[in-house]
Scaffold this motif. Sequence first.
Motif, mmCIF file in Angstrom:
data_model
loop_
_atom_site.group_PDB
_atom_site.id
_atom_site.type_symbol
_atom_site.label_atom_id
_atom_site.label_comp_id
_atom_site.label_asym_id
_atom_site.label_seq_id
_atom_site.Cartn_x
_atom_site.Cartn_y
_atom_site.Cartn_z
ATOM 1 N N LYS A 103 24.404 36.948 28.776
ATOM 2 C CA LYS A 103 23.961 38.583 28.569
ATOM 3 C C LYS A 103 23.923 38.591 27.386
ATOM 4 N N PHE A 104 22.778 38.985 26.766
ATOM 5 C CA PHE A 104 22.484 39.347 25.481
ATOM 6 C C PHE A 104 21.410 40.344 25.293
ATOM 7 N N SER A 105 21.360 40.970 24.275
ATOM 8 C CA SER A 105 19.803 42.053 23.956
ATOM 9 C C SER A 105 18.940 41.332 23.352
ATOM 10 N N MET A 106 18.328 42.188 22.574
ATOM 11 C CA MET A 106 16.895 41.051 21.527
ATOM 12 C C MET A 106 16.841 42.220 20.825
ATOM 13 N N ALA A 128 25.782 34.643 12.155
ATOM 14 C CA ALA A 128 24.674 35.165 12.498
ATOM 15 C C ALA A 128 24.218 33.984 13.633
ATOM 16 N N GLY A 129 22.813 34.543 13.899
ATOM 17 C CA GLY A 129 22.242 34.079 15.318
ATOM 18 C C GLY A 129 22.869 33.257 15.959
ATOM 19 N N VAL A 130 24.032 33.207 16.167
ATOM 20 C CA VAL A 130 25.031 32.684 16.495
ATOM 21 C C VAL A 130 24.446 32.373 18.931
ATOM 22 N N LEU A 131 23.865 31.401 19.313
ATOM 23 C CA LEU A 131 23.012 31.105 20.670
ATOM 24 C C LEU A 131 24.251 30.386 21.523
ATOM 25 N N ASP A 132 24.272 31.004 23.176
ATOM 26 C CA ASP A 132 25.033 29.928 23.835
ATOM 27 C C ASP A 132 24.143 29.604 24.112
ATOM 28 N N GLU A 133 24.860 27.921 25.331
ATOM 29 C CA GLU A 133 23.836 27.304 25.972
ATOM 30 C C GLU A 133 22.296 27.473 26.905
ATOM 31 N N LEU A 134 22.965 28.679 27.324
ATOM 32 C CA LEU A 134 21.862 29.375 28.139
ATOM 33 C C LEU A 134 20.360 30.008 27.702
ATOM 34 N N ASN A 135 21.028 31.257 26.574
ATOM 35 C CA ASN A 135 20.399 31.886 26.402
ATOM 36 C C ASN A 135 19.588 31.026 24.691
ATOM 37 N N ALA A 136 19.756 29.790 24.353
ATOM 38 C CA ALA A 136 19.194 29.301 23.590
ATOM 39 C C ALA A 136 18.130 28.954 23.421
ATOM 40 N N GLU A 137 18.043 28.283 24.777
ATOM 41 C CA GLU A 137 16.010 27.868 25.701
ATOM 42 C C GLU A 137 15.135 28.755 25.749
ATOM 43 N N LEU A 138 15.954 30.528 25.601
ATOM 44 C CA LEU A 138 15.081 30.860 25.436
ATOM 45 C C LEU A 138 14.352 32.076 23.857
ATOM 46 N N ASN A 184 18.662 45.048 27.490
ATOM 47 C CA ASN A 184 20.104 44.319 28.520
ATOM 48 C C ASN A 184 19.463 42.956 29.269
ATOM 49 N N TRP A 185 19.313 41.877 29.012
ATOM 50 C CA TRP A 185 18.873 40.768 29.638
ATOM 51 C C TRP A 185 20.043 39.542 30.281
ATOM 52 N N SER A 186 19.934 39.371 31.569
ATOM 53 C CA SER A 186 21.229 38.911 31.719
ATOM 54 C C SER A 186 19.692 37.096 32.582
ATOM 55 N N TYR A 187 20.408 35.952 32.312
ATOM 56 C CA TYR A 187 19.657 34.635 32.647
ATOM 57 C C TYR A 187 20.914 33.864 32.970
ATOM 58 N N VAL A 188 20.772 33.796 34.447
ATOM 59 C CA VAL A 188 21.698 32.675 35.009
ATOM 60 C C VAL A 188 21.067 31.378 35.981
ATOM 61 N N VAL A 231 20.737 38.088 20.385
ATOM 62 C CA VAL A 231 22.032 38.670 20.154
ATOM 63 C C VAL A 231 22.660 38.574 21.293
ATOM 64 N N SER A 232 23.000 37.343 21.136
ATOM 65 C CA SER A 232 23.633 37.214 22.160
ATOM 66 C C SER A 232 25.402 38.093 22.555
ATOM 67 N N SER A 233 25.946 38.860 23.623
ATOM 68 C CA SER A 233 26.779 39.423 24.282
ATOM 69 C C SER A 233 28.314 38.427 24.862
ATOM 70 N N SER A 234 27.381 38.425 26.154
ATOM 71 C CA SER A 234 28.700 37.251 26.697
ATOM 72 C C SER A 234 28.132 35.709 27.016
ATOM 73 N N PHE A 235 28.991 34.602 27.775
ATOM 74 C CA PHE A 235 28.583 33.439 28.656
ATOM 75 C C PHE A 235 29.441 33.006 28.951
ATOM 76 N N SER A 236 29.312 33.308 30.473
ATOM 77 C CA SER A 236 30.207 32.716 31.940
ATOM 78 C C SER A 236 30.073 31.276 32.137
ATOM 79 N N ARG A 237 31.348 30.399 32.708
ATOM 80 C CA ARG A 237 30.824 30.018 33.696
ATOM 81 C C ARG A 237 32.153 28.897 35.140
ATOM 82 N N THR A 238 31.788 29.007 35.465
ATOM 83 C CA THR A 238 32.783 28.637 36.660
ATOM 84 C C THR A 238 31.937 28.023 37.600
ATOM 85 N N SER A 239 32.751 26.734 37.785
ATOM 86 C CA SER A 239 32.398 25.804 39.389
ATOM 87 C C SER A 239 33.425 25.320 39.456
ATOM 88 N N LYS A 240 32.960 23.921 40.826
ATOM 89 C CA LYS A 240 34.011 24.014 42.017
ATOM 90 C C LYS A 240 33.764 23.390 42.254
#
Length: 237
Positions: free
Chosen positions: A80-83, A132-142, A60-64, A89-98
């Motif tokens: 959050k993702f696995s390998m 298949a293979g879909v990523l989010d904005e953060l884990n795509a870099e990895l 279980n990986w987390s990139y913040v 393998v993407s699990s979830s993505f979240s963004r909070t801004s203020k």
Amino acid sequence: MAVLQLKTLSLIAGVTSAVLLTGYSSQTLAMSPFQASYQFAYNGKNLGSATRTLSQSGNNWSYVFVAKAGGLASATETSKFSMNNNQIVSSSFSRTSKVLVHNNTMSIKFNPAAKTITTSKDKENRSFAWKAGVLDELNAELQIREDLKGSGLKSNYLLADANEIESRKFIKQGSEKIKTNYGTFDTVKVVMKHDKPGRETIFWLAPKLDYLPVKVTHQDKKSSYGLLLTSYKGMSK
């Protein structure tokens, strides 16, 4: 001004997540945890700071990504993702801004078993077909870093946002030596093209730091934004 700063923080977080380059890696290295800190600038003026942190617990990986512009604006993105066989393998993505007292949120849930991706942005919910293979904005870099160290880059990468799945492409434009507060690095320069005129995003990645972005700039007509590395803890060559 604060709104522009917040958009900048989120933009740099997202676009840095999908960088394309070739030719520097001489051996395959497994992905490993790290933390990097950056100086954030707007129109040439230093306004805040940002950090990228990759952590691991088993598979279980987390990139913040966290960015702050003084006491006016802040943004946090978490992937959050696995390998599986060097594929994310993407699990979830979240963004909070203020910005001042105004908050915004966005989240993505990946469900390959149900073949769906569900999103929520400021209480507006959507659902669309999983691919298949879909990523989010953060884990795509990895994922791109892993591909560079392995079998090579794909012709495009599928990224999910709040509304749809998009295909992203990037262009390599040679190499350049970049000076940062953490040191001077040989880098690969990569440009992301935008559909809208007057916009351009450039990345400088250091093979010595496992292809970590040491500098990022974004030009949006008359406004410019940037990140520059200030510290790093993790794998190096």
